[in-house]
Motif scaffolding. Structure first.
Motif, PDB file in Angstrom:
ATOM      1  N   HIS A   1      -2.605  13.107  11.292  1.00 61.15           N
ATOM      2  CA  HIS A   1      -1.375  13.351  11.784  1.00 61.15           C
ATOM      3  C   HIS A   1      -0.901  15.038  11.737  1.00 61.15           C
ATOM      4  CE1 HIS A   1       0.220   9.366  11.449  1.00 61.15           C
ATOM      5  NE2 HIS A   1      -0.968   9.082  10.746  1.00 61.15           N
TER       6      HIS A   1
ATOM      7  N   THR B   1      -3.320   0.627  -3.945  1.00 63.15           N
ATOM      8  CA  THR B   1      -2.985  -0.666  -3.360  1.00 63.15           C
ATOM      9  C   THR B   1      -2.675  -1.650  -4.475  1.00 63.15           C
ATOM     10  OG1 THR B   1      -4.418  -0.570  -1.454  1.00 63.15           O
ATOM     11  CG2 THR B   1      -3.565  -2.532  -2.226  1.00 63.15           C
TER      12      THR B   1
ATOM     13  N   ARG C   1       0.868  -1.207   0.025  1.00 61.45           N
ATOM     14  CA  ARG C   1       0.041   0.174   0.011  1.00 61.45           C
ATOM     15  C   ARG C   1       0.990   1.403  -0.033  1.00 61.45           C
ATOM     16  NH1 ARG C   1      -4.292  -2.031   4.742  1.00 61.45           N
ATOM     17  NH2 ARG C   1      -5.781  -3.046   2.955  1.00 61.45           N
TER      18      ARG C   1
ATOM     19  N   LEU D   1      -7.756   0.889  -4.849  1.00 61.23           N
ATOM     20  CA  LEU D   1      -7.596   1.972  -3.898  1.00 61.23           C
ATOM     21  C   LEU D   1      -8.392   1.267  -2.605  1.00 61.23           C
ATOM     22  CD1 LEU D   1      -9.401   5.073  -5.800  1.00 61.23           C
ATOM     23  CD2 LEU D   1      -6.890   4.620  -5.048  1.00 61.23           C
ATOM     24  N   THR D   2      -7.679   1.840  -1.489  1.00 61.75           N
ATOM     25  CA  THR D   2      -8.201   1.386   0.077  1.00 61.75           C
ATOM     26  C   THR D   2      -8.688   2.623   0.695  1.00 61.75           C
ATOM     27  OG1 THR D   2      -6.624  -0.322  -0.188  1.00 61.75           O
ATOM     28  CG2 THR D   2      -7.252   0.341   1.921  1.00 61.75           C
ATOM     29  N   LEU D   3      -9.522   2.287   1.058  1.00 71.80           N
ATOM     30  CA  LEU D   3      -9.901   3.514   1.780  1.00 71.80           C
ATOM     31  C   LEU D   3     -10.050   3.094   3.525  1.00 71.80           C
ATOM     32  CD1 LEU D   3     -13.592   4.209   0.129  1.00 71.80           C
ATOM     33  CD2 LEU D   3     -11.788   5.596   0.047  1.00 71.80           C
ATOM     34  N   ILE D   4      -9.417   4.068   4.278  1.00 72.91           N
ATOM     35  CA  ILE D   4      -9.135   3.857   5.545  1.00 72.91           C
ATOM     36  C   ILE D   4     -10.105   4.765   6.290  1.00 72.91           C
ATOM     37  CG2 ILE D   4      -7.392   4.113   7.401  1.00 72.91           C
ATOM     38  CD1 ILE D   4      -5.412   3.951   4.990  1.00 72.91           C
ATOM     39  N   PHE D   5     -11.032   4.079   7.165  1.00 70.82           N
ATOM     40  CA  PHE D   5     -11.860   4.793   8.063  1.00 70.82           C
ATOM     41  C   PHE D   5     -11.381   4.860   9.361  1.00 70.82           C
ATOM     42  CE2 PHE D   5     -14.470   3.242   4.517  1.00 70.82           C
ATOM     43  CZ  PHE D   5     -15.258   4.184   4.326  1.00 70.82           C
ATOM     44  N   GLY D   6     -11.774   6.168  10.087  1.00 76.26           N
ATOM     45  CA  GLY D   6     -11.223   6.130  11.407  1.00 76.26           C
ATOM     46  C   GLY D   6      -9.529   6.390  11.477  1.00 76.26           C
ATOM     47  N   ALA D   7      -8.985   6.863  10.440  1.00 77.62           N
ATOM     48  CA  ALA D   7      -7.596   7.239  10.574  1.00 77.62           C
ATOM     49  C   ALA D   7      -7.456   8.438  11.509  1.00 77.62           C
ATOM     50  CB  ALA D   7      -7.255   7.524   9.343  1.00 77.62           C
ATOM     51  N   ILE D   8      -6.063   8.011  12.139  1.00 81.33           N
ATOM     52  CA  ILE D   8      -5.977   9.374  13.016  1.00 81.33           C
ATOM     53  C   ILE D   8      -5.336  10.472  12.141  1.00 81.33           C
ATOM     54  CG2 ILE D   8      -4.503   9.904  14.940  1.00 81.33           C
ATOM     55  CD1 ILE D   8      -6.707   8.023  15.517  1.00 81.33           C
TER      56      ILE D   8
END
Lengths: 193, 113
Positions: free
Chosen positions: B113, B55, B45, B104-111
């Motif tokens: 930065h 990805t 990724r 593509l990868t979706l990231i939920f709830g990422a912090i």
């Protein structure tokens, strides 16, 4: 002479570096702080860092820290927070939805095109796509659910040529593809963050 | 690294060969089967934003579905003669593919930065 002096100086440099920067603080946003932890209380971690040949004393709230490693205890010290909060943090921050598509290349007996071998699949290169969701429970482990669709066309040319050799020219062929579609599930291992 | 197992639906390939001039035809029908399948995959990724990754992945699919009631028909018609035979067969087919994918990868709830 210079080289011999360097042999003495180098280990001393390493020892001084190792003796100082031997503790590690990992923040919730994945930032790592290499430092020397000088103290802690219920809310704060106190540490010092050497920057530009000067010693900087700092502190960080434990609310911002995921975990920290202290050489004084010779073990991993996890942040003393509610365990439920920690797990929820990991889950909330690591839900991945994947949309992938690409080529499906058959190999082995599936790709073989031999009329005398009844196991031959006569499969051509095809397409594949999937949508998957991965829930990361721990740092290096998660569970995945996936729906996949794959299509490999049948190579009818060899059979057509064989029939034409036997019965004469003029054969027309049509075919439907190999299809794979359905749900899969399993585990996901992360090799890095 | 992904290790997946499931019981997806497999549909066998079908084919029809006809020679209209002499009315010869060979037909192999299709059939469906549910069978255990295994996928082992590895991917990389590349983080585009805090919530989106590019990805690429390579995976291997292994399965051996058994197709039942596959119809085979053979028809030969020449002059006044006519010959036709139809039978159903059952056969297992080992399916092995190497899949190279991107997406593509979706990231939920990422912090943030």
């Amino acid at each position: 002479m210079t080289l011999r002096r360097f042999q003495y100086i180098l280990p001393l440099l390493f020892i001084s570096l190792l003796s100082f920067s031997q503790d590690l603080i990992i923040k919730k946003d994945s930032t790592r702080i290499l430092c020397n932890i000088t103290g802690e209380d219920s809310l704060t971690i106190y540490y010092s860092q050497r920057k530009n040949n000067s010693l900087l004393n700092s502190k960080i709230s434990k609310e911002l820290v995921l975990k920290y490693y202290s050489s004084s205890s010779k073990s991993i010290i996890k942040k003393r927070v509610n365990k439920k909060d920690s797990i929820l943090y990991e889950i909330n921050s690591r839900l991945h939805i994947n949309f992938l598509a690409g080529g499906a290349i058959p190999f082995g007996i599936f790709a073989k095109k031999n009329l005398s071998d009844t196991n031959s699949g006569f499969a051509n290169k095809g397409i594949t796509s999937n949508i998957s969701a991965t829930l990361r429970f721990y740092r290096f482990f998660g569970l995945t659910a996936m729906y996949m669709y794959q299509k490999n066309n049948l190579d009818a040319n060899i059979t057509t040529q064989s029939l034409q050799a036997k019965y004469g020219v003029g054969f027309e062929s049509s075919s439907t593809p190999w299809l794979v579609k359905g749900f899969m599930g399993g585990c996901f291992l992360y090799l890095s963050r | 690294m992904n290790e997946l197992v499931g019981k997806p639906n497999f549909t066998s390939a079908g084919s029809t060969y006809t020679q209209s001039a002499s009315s010869i035809s060979f037909i192999e029908g299709t059939a469906s089967a549910h069978s255990f399948a295994f996928i082992t995959s590895a991917g990389l990724r590349y983080k585009l934003t805090n919530y989106l990754c590019a990805t690429v992945a390579v995976d291997f699919l292994f399965a051996k579905p058994k197709f039942s009631n596959v119809t085979l028909e053979e028809t030969l018609a020449y002059g006044y003669g006519f010959y036709s035979i139809s039978q159903t067969i059952t056969f297992p087919q080992k399916i092995e593919t190497c899949n190279i994918k991107g997406g593509l990868t979706l990231i939920f709830g990422a912090i943030k930065h």
